[in-house]
Scaffold this motif. Structure first.
Motif, mmCIF file in Angstrom:
data_model
loop_
_atom_site.group_PDB
_atom_site.id
_atom_site.type_symbol
_atom_site.label_atom_id
_atom_site.label_comp_id
_atom_site.label_asym_id
_atom_site.label_seq_id
_atom_site.Cartn_x
_atom_site.Cartn_y
_atom_site.Cartn_z
ATOM 1 N N SER A 1 -7.166 1.539 1.013
ATOM 2 C CA SER A 1 -6.677 2.099 -0.240
ATOM 3 C C SER A 1 -6.483 1.019 -1.307
ATOM 4 C CB SER A 1 -5.354 2.815 0.005
ATOM 5 O OG SER A 1 -4.765 3.184 -1.219
ATOM 6 N N THR A 2 -6.692 1.374 -2.559
ATOM 7 C CA THR A 2 -6.356 0.483 -3.665
ATOM 8 C C THR A 2 -5.136 1.001 -4.412
ATOM 9 O OG1 THR A 2 -7.961 1.656 -5.040
ATOM 10 C CG2 THR A 2 -8.711 -0.373 -3.995
ATOM 11 N N CYS B 1 0.837 -1.190 0.000
ATOM 12 C CA CYS B 1 0.000 0.000 0.000
ATOM 13 C C CYS B 1 0.877 1.246 0.000
ATOM 14 C CB CYS B 1 -0.894 -0.036 1.238
ATOM 15 S SG CYS B 1 -1.866 1.443 1.456
ATOM 16 N N LEU C 1 -1.841 0.514 -4.740
ATOM 17 C CA LEU C 1 -0.848 -0.493 -4.388
ATOM 18 C C LEU C 1 0.323 -0.462 -5.350
ATOM 19 C CD1 LEU C 1 -3.326 -3.435 -3.748
ATOM 20 C CD2 LEU C 1 -2.567 -1.699 -2.123
ATOM 21 N N SER D 1 -6.992 -4.657 -2.341
ATOM 22 C CA SER D 1 -7.010 -3.412 -1.589
ATOM 23 C C SER D 1 -6.387 -3.623 -0.207
ATOM 24 C CB SER D 1 -8.440 -2.887 -1.442
ATOM 25 O OG SER D 1 -9.213 -3.803 -0.701
ATOM 26 N N CYS D 2 -5.965 -2.522 0.389
ATOM 27 C CA CYS D 2 -5.305 -2.571 1.689
ATOM 28 C C CYS D 2 -6.347 -2.797 2.791
ATOM 29 C CB CYS D 2 -4.560 -1.262 1.917
ATOM 30 S SG CYS D 2 -3.794 -1.161 3.537
#
Ligand SMILES: [Zn+2]
Length: 67
Positions: A29-30, A12, A32, A23-24
């Motif tokens: 969050s996406t 991330c 990455l 995602s994280c």
């Protein structure tokens, strides 16, 4: 211990957490990155100087550098 198949792991860009998915799980969050270095396993963030420097407050797997 380093992961055996690093290629499948992404990090991330927001919180530097190592992510095994799309995602994280920590911050959602996406954003990455597959281009990272320095595998960290933080067991006890409160007693880790690295964790303090990186503002990590949760145990887990992190990357030192993310591009
Ligand atoms: Zn994150």
């Amino acid at each position: 211990m380093a992961p055996r198949n690093k290629k499948n792991l992404r990090v991330c860009r927001v919180c530097h957490h190592v992510v095994e998915g799309e995602s994280c799980m920590t911050c959602g969050s996406t954003n990455l990155s597959e281009d990272w270095a320095g595998y960290l396993y933080i067991v006890d963030p409160k007693n880790s100087e690295i964790a303090k420097k990186m503002n990590i407050d949760m145990p887990g797997r992190y990357a030192l550098k993310v591009r």
